[in-house]
Write an enzyme that holds these catalytic residues in place. Structure first.
Site, PDB file in Angstrom:
ATOM      1  N   PHE A  73     -51.351 123.432  12.869  1.00 47.60           N
ATOM      2  CA  PHE A  73     -50.489 123.095  11.735  1.00 47.60           C
ATOM      3  C   PHE A  73     -49.074 122.879  12.250  1.00 47.60           C
ATOM      4  O   PHE A  73     -48.796 123.080  13.444  1.00 47.60           O
ATOM      5  CB  PHE A  73     -50.523 124.219  10.689  1.00 47.60           C
ATOM      6  CG  PHE A  73     -50.032 125.541  11.207  1.00 47.60           C
ATOM      7  CD1 PHE A  73     -48.698 125.896  11.107  1.00 47.60           C
ATOM      8  CD2 PHE A  73     -50.907 126.446  11.817  1.00 47.60           C
ATOM      9  CE1 PHE A  73     -48.233 127.107  11.603  1.00 47.60           C
ATOM     10  CE2 PHE A  73     -50.451 127.657  12.310  1.00 47.60           C
ATOM     11  CZ  PHE A  73     -49.112 127.986  12.197  1.00 47.60           C
ATOM     12  N   GLY A  74     -48.202 122.486  11.352  1.00 45.09           N
ATOM     13  CA  GLY A  74     -46.782 122.362  11.675  1.00 45.09           C
ATOM     14  C   GLY A  74     -46.516 121.457  12.861  1.00 45.09           C
ATOM     15  O   GLY A  74     -46.993 120.311  12.919  1.00 45.09           O
ATOM     16  N   ASP A 128     -42.607 135.557  11.373  1.00 49.74           N
ATOM     17  CA  ASP A 128     -41.693 134.427  11.252  1.00 49.74           C
ATOM     18  C   ASP A 128     -41.620 133.719  12.600  1.00 49.74           C
ATOM     19  O   ASP A 128     -41.480 134.365  13.633  1.00 49.74           O
ATOM     20  CB  ASP A 128     -40.307 134.911  10.822  1.00 49.74           C
ATOM     21  CG  ASP A 128     -39.489 133.761  10.271  1.00 49.74           C
ATOM     22  OD1 ASP A 128     -39.968 133.077   9.341  1.00 49.74           O
ATOM     23  OD2 ASP A 128     -38.382 133.513  10.780  1.00 49.74           O
ATOM     24  N   LYS A 138     -55.588 128.530  21.432  1.00 48.14           N
ATOM     25  CA  LYS A 138     -54.179 128.671  21.049  1.00 48.14           C
ATOM     26  C   LYS A 138     -53.766 130.142  21.104  1.00 48.14           C
ATOM     27  O   LYS A 138     -52.718 130.472  21.657  1.00 48.14           O
ATOM     28  CB  LYS A 138     -53.948 128.111  19.631  1.00 48.14           C
ATOM     29  CG  LYS A 138     -52.508 128.306  19.133  1.00 48.14           C
ATOM     30  CD  LYS A 138     -52.250 127.680  17.774  1.00 48.14           C
ATOM     31  CE  LYS A 138     -50.804 127.943  17.317  1.00 48.14           C
ATOM     32  NZ  LYS A 138     -50.493 127.378  15.986  1.00 48.14           N
ATOM     33  N   ASP A 183     -47.612 121.694  15.841  1.00 48.97           N
ATOM     34  CA  ASP A 183     -48.661 121.723  16.875  1.00 48.97           C
ATOM     35  C   ASP A 183     -48.980 120.359  17.501  1.00 48.97           C
ATOM     36  O   ASP A 183     -49.181 120.284  18.716  1.00 48.97           O
ATOM     37  CB  ASP A 183     -49.957 122.341  16.310  1.00 48.97           C
ATOM     38  CG  ASP A 183     -49.887 123.864  16.253  1.00 48.97           C
ATOM     39  OD1 ASP A 183     -48.987 124.450  16.885  1.00 48.97           O
ATOM     40  OD2 ASP A 183     -50.734 124.464  15.565  1.00 48.97           O
ATOM     41  N   GLU A 233     -37.295 134.625   2.229  1.00 47.49           N
ATOM     42  CA  GLU A 233     -37.001 134.240   3.617  1.00 47.49           C
ATOM     43  C   GLU A 233     -35.526 133.886   3.678  1.00 47.49           C
ATOM     44  O   GLU A 233     -35.128 132.780   3.343  1.00 47.49           O
ATOM     45  CB  GLU A 233     -37.884 133.063   4.042  1.00 47.49           C
ATOM     46  CG  GLU A 233     -39.331 133.488   4.238  1.00 47.49           C
ATOM     47  CD  GLU A 233     -40.159 132.470   5.021  1.00 47.49           C
ATOM     48  OE1 GLU A 233     -39.671 131.919   6.016  1.00 47.49           O
ATOM     49  OE2 GLU A 233     -41.299 132.238   4.605  1.00 47.49           O
ATOM     50  N   GLY A 292     -53.216 128.711   8.309  1.00 45.85           N
ATOM     51  CA  GLY A 292     -53.350 128.584   9.766  1.00 45.85           C
ATOM     52  C   GLY A 292     -52.922 129.858  10.476  1.00 45.85           C
ATOM     53  O   GLY A 292     -53.606 130.345  11.376  1.00 45.85           O
ATOM     54  N   THR A 335     -48.606 135.979   3.899  1.00 48.73           N
ATOM     55  CA  THR A 335     -48.223 134.627   4.307  1.00 48.73           C
ATOM     56  C   THR A 335     -48.897 133.615   3.385  1.00 48.73           C
ATOM     57  O   THR A 335     -49.975 133.880   2.854  1.00 48.73           O
ATOM     58  CB  THR A 335     -48.646 134.330   5.773  1.00 48.73           C
ATOM     59  OG1 THR A 335     -48.300 132.975   6.091  1.00 48.73           O
ATOM     60  CG2 THR A 335     -50.136 134.516   5.995  1.00 48.73           C
TER      61      THR A 335
HETATM   62  P1  IMP Z   1     -42.423 129.960   9.405  1.00 43.17           P
HETATM   63  O1  IMP Z   1     -42.713 131.031  10.406  1.00 43.17           O
HETATM   64  O2  IMP Z   1     -43.543 129.844   8.432  1.00 43.17           O
HETATM   65  O3  IMP Z   1     -41.071 130.094   8.788  1.00 43.17           O
HETATM   66  O4  IMP Z   1     -42.476 128.615  10.218  1.00 43.17           O
HETATM   67  C1  IMP Z   1     -41.390 127.750  10.386  1.00 43.17           C
HETATM   68  C2  IMP Z   1     -41.895 126.341  10.614  1.00 43.17           C
HETATM   69  O5  IMP Z   1     -42.469 126.265  11.917  1.00 43.17           O
HETATM   70  C3  IMP Z   1     -42.957 125.875   9.634  1.00 43.17           C
HETATM   71  O6  IMP Z   1     -42.714 124.515   9.325  1.00 43.17           O
HETATM   72  C4  IMP Z   1     -44.242 126.016  10.394  1.00 43.17           C
HETATM   73  O7  IMP Z   1     -45.175 125.033  10.029  1.00 43.17           O
HETATM   74  C5  IMP Z   1     -43.806 125.837  11.841  1.00 43.17           C
HETATM   75  N1  IMP Z   1     -44.616 126.675  12.709  1.00 43.17           N
HETATM   76  C6  IMP Z   1     -44.690 128.033  12.692  1.00 43.17           C
HETATM   77  N2  IMP Z   1     -45.579 128.465  13.586  1.00 43.17           N
HETATM   78  C7  IMP Z   1     -46.078 127.349  14.182  1.00 43.17           C
HETATM   79  C8  IMP Z   1     -47.068 127.146  15.175  1.00 43.17           C
HETATM   80  O8  IMP Z   1     -47.704 128.074  15.688  1.00 43.17           O
HETATM   81  N3  IMP Z   1     -47.296 125.867  15.517  1.00 43.17           N
HETATM   82  C9  IMP Z   1     -46.633 124.817  14.959  1.00 43.17           C
HETATM   83  N4  IMP Z   1     -45.732 124.947  14.017  1.00 43.17           N
HETATM   84  C10 IMP Z   1     -45.451 126.213  13.634  1.00 43.17           C
END
Ligand code: IMP
Length: 177
Positions: free
Chosen positions: A136-137, A60, A157, A139, A31, A10, A6
């Site tokens: 992150f993202g 994912d 979390k 959250d 992906e 985070g 990955t």
């Molecule tokens: P991916 O699994 O990396 O493809 O995540 C897809 C999107 O969702 C990305 O923009 C991540 O930042 C967001 N994301 C994935 N997991 C989390 C999480 O646990 N909390 C908040 N955002 C998440």
């Protein structure tokens, strides 16, 4: 020891909090744009299996908002990178039903082994404003029991989260072999 492929620090820290013996490897994988997280993980794990010699995992995830019929779902990464949390909050402006769910699909494989998959979910609600500086993202705009995920420590979390659940399922499977 497991290689977690990955680019997301985070995610790696969360996995480390549960599995302990895990190493981040940012070797990348395709992906694919698919209809489900399962398809993305299934395609990715085959590629990663060929790149690294040892136990490997990928994960994912996606955010599925009820009132938006599951959007952004499999488009979560693209939507986060383009409109971000502010954009999601704007889309949700005036919408009363704030229910949403995070989903996680984890793929695990060892050399010579068919990949195996584990899932996890976390139900919560989209906030009116972003809160918190952790995680992150999405959250900061996703709350459970009055607290956003960004207001929680990693351990907290992990106890409730979609990824915590899929990683714990892997841990149980490894222990039961
Ligand atoms: P991916 O699994 O990396 O493809 O995540 C897809 C999107 O969702 C990305 O923009 C991540 O930042 C967001 N994301 C994935 N997991 C989390 C999480 O646990 N909390 C908040 N955002 C998440």
């Amino acid at each position: 020891m497991i290689y977690f492929v990955t680019g997301n620090r985070g995610k790696f820290e969360e996995a480390k909090g549960i599995l302990g013996d895990v190493e981040q490897r940012n070797v990348g994988y395709t992906e694919i744009q698919a209809d489900s997280l399962e398809e993305v993980a299934a395609f990715g794990i085959e590629e990663v299996k060929e790149k690294l010699d040892g136990p490997v995992m990928i994960e994912d995830a996606g955010l599925f908002i009820e009132s938006l019929k599951g959007f952004p779902g499999v488009y979560s990464a693209y939507i986060f990178d383009t409109i971000g949390n502010e954009g999601i909050l704007r889309l949700m402006d005036g919408i009363e039903d704030r229910r949403a769910v995070f989903r996680s699909v984890l793929g695990y494989a060892e050399p010579g082994m068919e990949p195996i998959f584990f899932r996890g979910e976390l139900e919560g609600e989209i906030t009116a404003e972003p809160r918190g500086s952790g995680g992150f993202g999405y959250d900061p705009i996703f709350e459970v029991g009055g607290k956003t995920i960004a207001e929680m420590e990693i351990a907290e979390k992990n106890e409730i989260s979609h990824r915590g659940a899929s990683i714990c399922a892997l841990e149980r499977w490894l222990a039961s072999r």
